[in-house]
Design a protein around this motif. Structure first.
Motif, mmCIF file in Angstrom:
data_model
loop_
_atom_site.group_PDB
_atom_site.id
_atom_site.type_symbol
_atom_site.label_atom_id
_atom_site.label_comp_id
_atom_site.label_asym_id
_atom_site.label_seq_id
_atom_site.Cartn_x
_atom_site.Cartn_y
_atom_site.Cartn_z
ATOM 1 N N VAL A 1 2.020 2.805 22.059
ATOM 2 C CA VAL A 1 3.216 2.473 21.281
ATOM 3 C C VAL A 1 2.778 2.264 19.834
ATOM 4 O O VAL A 1 1.930 1.417 19.552
ATOM 5 C CB VAL A 1 3.914 1.209 21.809
ATOM 6 N N VAL A 2 3.364 3.036 18.943
ATOM 7 C CA VAL A 2 2.984 2.983 17.528
ATOM 8 C C VAL A 2 4.225 2.772 16.662
ATOM 9 O O VAL A 2 5.274 3.353 16.918
ATOM 10 C CB VAL A 2 2.303 4.302 17.082
ATOM 11 N N GLY A 3 4.068 1.945 15.632
ATOM 12 C CA GLY A 3 5.045 1.873 14.563
ATOM 13 C C GLY A 3 4.357 2.376 13.309
ATOM 14 O O GLY A 3 3.286 1.877 12.952
ATOM 15 N N SER A 4 4.931 3.387 12.661
ATOM 16 C CA SER A 4 4.271 3.976 11.494
ATOM 17 C C SER A 4 5.305 4.351 10.448
ATOM 18 O O SER A 4 6.341 4.936 10.780
ATOM 19 C CB SER A 4 3.460 5.209 11.907
ATOM 20 N N GLU A 5 5.025 4.017 9.190
ATOM 21 C CA GLU A 5 5.990 4.285 8.122
ATOM 22 C C GLU A 5 5.299 4.723 6.828
ATOM 23 O O GLU A 5 4.290 4.136 6.426
ATOM 24 C CB GLU A 5 6.815 3.030 7.795
ATOM 25 N N THR A 6 5.847 5.755 6.197
ATOM 26 C CA THR A 6 5.488 6.120 4.829
ATOM 27 C C THR A 6 6.765 6.074 3.997
ATOM 28 O O THR A 6 7.459 7.072 3.848
ATOM 29 C CB THR A 6 4.850 7.525 4.751
ATOM 30 N N HIS A 7 7.048 4.897 3.484
ATOM 31 C CA HIS A 7 8.273 4.696 2.707
ATOM 32 C C HIS A 7 8.156 5.228 1.283
ATOM 33 O O HIS A 7 9.142 5.704 0.707
ATOM 34 C CB HIS A 7 8.596 3.200 2.605
ATOM 35 N N SER A 8 6.972 5.101 0.702
ATOM 36 C CA SER A 8 6.839 5.314 -0.742
ATOM 37 C C SER A 8 7.331 6.673 -1.242
ATOM 38 O O SER A 8 7.876 6.748 -2.354
ATOM 39 C CB SER A 8 5.396 5.063 -1.186
ATOM 40 N N PRO A 9 7.169 7.769 -0.480
ATOM 41 C CA PRO A 9 7.644 9.058 -1.010
ATOM 42 C C PRO A 9 9.156 9.156 -1.197
ATOM 43 O O PRO A 9 9.623 10.050 -1.915
ATOM 44 C CB PRO A 9 7.166 10.065 0.057
ATOM 45 N N VAL A 10 9.925 8.274 -0.564
ATOM 46 C CA VAL A 10 11.387 8.383 -0.663
ATOM 47 C C VAL A 10 12.017 7.218 -1.430
ATOM 48 O O VAL A 10 13.241 7.064 -1.426
ATOM 49 C CB VAL A 10 12.040 8.484 0.740
ATOM 50 N N LEU A 11 11.210 6.427 -2.112
ATOM 51 C CA LEU A 11 11.744 5.304 -2.878
ATOM 52 C C LEU A 11 12.053 5.728 -4.311
ATOM 53 O O LEU A 11 11.428 6.630 -4.869
ATOM 54 C CB LEU A 11 10.741 4.142 -2.879
ATOM 55 N N HIS B 1 0.838 -1.194 0.000
ATOM 56 C CA HIS B 1 0.000 0.000 0.000
ATOM 57 C C HIS B 1 0.872 1.242 0.000
ATOM 58 O O HIS B 1 1.891 1.293 0.696
ATOM 59 C CB HIS B 1 -0.922 0.012 1.228
ATOM 60 N N HIS B 2 0.463 2.245 -0.781
ATOM 61 C CA HIS B 2 1.198 3.512 -0.854
ATOM 62 C C HIS B 2 0.278 4.672 -0.508
ATOM 63 O O HIS B 2 -0.914 4.665 -0.844
ATOM 64 C CB HIS B 2 1.767 3.728 -2.259
ATOM 65 N N VAL B 3 0.847 5.663 0.150
ATOM 66 C CA VAL B 3 0.065 6.834 0.553
ATOM 67 C C VAL B 3 -0.241 7.726 -0.649
ATOM 68 O O VAL B 3 0.496 7.755 -1.636
ATOM 69 C CB VAL B 3 0.794 7.670 1.625
ATOM 70 N N GLU B 4 -1.331 8.437 -0.531
ATOM 71 C CA GLU B 4 -1.683 9.520 -1.445
ATOM 72 C C GLU B 4 -2.167 10.673 -0.583
ATOM 73 O O GLU B 4 -3.300 10.677 -0.108
ATOM 74 C CB GLU B 4 -2.780 9.083 -2.418
ATOM 75 N N GLY B 5 -1.296 11.644 -0.345
ATOM 76 C CA GLY B 5 -1.674 12.804 0.451
ATOM 77 C C GLY B 5 -1.672 12.584 1.949
ATOM 78 O O GLY B 5 -2.242 13.385 2.692
ATOM 79 N N GLY C 1 6.403 -1.016 1.835
ATOM 80 C CA GLY C 1 5.043 -0.501 1.806
ATOM 81 C C GLY C 1 4.830 0.500 2.925
ATOM 82 O O GLY C 1 5.698 0.701 3.781
ATOM 83 N N ASP C 2 3.665 1.119 2.908
ATOM 84 C CA ASP C 2 3.301 2.112 3.914
ATOM 85 C C ASP C 2 2.223 1.535 4.835
ATOM 86 O O ASP C 2 1.296 0.855 4.373
ATOM 87 C CB ASP C 2 2.752 3.373 3.254
ATOM 88 N N GLY C 3 2.314 1.831 6.135
ATOM 89 C CA GLY C 3 1.303 1.350 7.063
ATOM 90 C C GLY C 3 1.661 1.707 8.490
ATOM 91 O O GLY C 3 2.737 2.243 8.770
#
Length: 330
Positions: A135-145, A43-47, A159-161
């Motif tokens: 406790v949260v783990g959160s990542e938006t990788h797609s903008p920097v790939l 999954h990838h973020v949009e906005g 992926g993002d999640g």
């Protein structure tokens, strides 16, 4: 006083990117990706940003724990993909939750970040400093790939999640608890898996030369990381079992970081862990770094695969290098 996981939650952005989608923009194939990683979609973020994903996962974890944001004493957010260089994404999450002065902090231990953060939460609760911690783990990788053939070895994996847990105090008689957590790091291998720029090393931030060389994108020595992950995961699993005075057969489920299904399958093979005890969701989400373990935990709980009273072993390996393992009586 014990620490226990009272609730879980996860969130992924709506946009699904398949291996076939990636075939259209880089020299790769669905077969190549699946054979080497087990990944089919991500999954990838949009906005959206890291704090946005964290917020959605948090709402689900709070509901599952039957509490509200105002009941939290502390927020710990593990991420390698913060919304900004500063302040931390945990501060943005705190504001999104409508909180005024509740303390928050980011923790950077890459793919091991969730276990590092869970260890911090456990220490705060067992020492009596706080009673309820998010406790949260959160990542938006797609903008920097790098979605070109040059970056395919890394871009196809991530992926993002976001995944979240509410950790709260429980009395010593509680059947649910966070057990020992063991953490390690080895910085001499930092440049085997990293994003080199932007950064302050050498007194420069980001130059035209860095951009031309692709230093702003993730770099990984795949085979080297693969080999070390298999070795370190075996070691830390054995270490935590010894610490807890447990045997492999005492564990109901092994929740490994979802970096590459081939790594987890090899660890299971070498340690003679039945694959049916090793749930996986990397096929759907790819590698979500610090979010992968809490996402997997939430999915297995909500599907009924993991039940209250089950004994879980959580283990991760990531950039730094960092690695960790812990036992949770869910």
């Amino acid at each position: 006083m014990k620490a226990r996981i009272a609730g879980t939650g996860m969130y992924v952005p709506p946009k699904v990117v398949s291996n076939f989608d990636l075939e259209k923009i880089m020299d790769t194939t669905d077969e190549w990706i699946r054979q080497r990683s087990g990944i089919e979609t991500r999954h990838h973020v949009e906005g959206q940003g890291t704090a946005d994903l964290a917020y959605e996962a948090t709402l689900k974890a709070l509901a599952d724990a039957k509490c509200e944001a105002k009941d939290l004493d502390l927020i710990i957010l593990a991420t390698l993909s913060a919304d900004h260089m500063f302040p931390g994404s945990s501060a943005l999450l705190q504001a999104k939750l409508g909180l005024e002065t509740t303390p928050s902090m980011d923790l950077r231990a890459q793919c091991s970040g969730f276990l590092y953060s869970l260890n911090v939460a456990k220490a705060f609760i067992e020492s009596g400093v706080y009673k309820r911690i998010l406790v949260v783990g959160s990542e938006t990788h797609s903008p920097v790939l790098d979605f070109t053939t040059r970056g395919r070895d890394v871009a196809v994996l991530f992926g993002d999640g976001a995944g979240a847990v509410v950790v709260e105090a429980a009395d010593d008689k509680s059947s649910s608890s966070v057990g020992n957590i063991i953490i390690h790091s080895q910085g001499q291998f930092a440049d085997r898996l990293w994003i080199e720029r932007p950064g302050t090393q050498g007194g420069t931030w980001l130059t035209e030369t860095h951009l031309a060389e692709g230093k702003q994108y993730p770099y990984m020595e795949g085979r080297y990381v693969f080999k070390h992950a298999i070795e370190r995961l075996q070691e830390v699993v054995k270490e935590i079992l010894e610490k807890e005075n447990l045997k492999l057969d005492d564990i109901d489920h092994f929740l490994f970081h979802q970096a590459n299904i081939r790594i987890n399958e090899k660890v299971a093979e070498l340690m003679k862990i039945p694959l049916e005890k090793c749930p996986s969701n990397i096929q759907k989400y790819g590698n979500c770094s610090a979010a992968s373990i809490p996402m997997l935990l939430d999915e297995t709980v909500r599907s009924g695969r993991v039940k209250r009273g089950d004994k879980l072993l959580l283990a991760a390996f990531g950039a730094g290098f960092t690695w960790a393992a812990g036992v949770v009586q869910f």
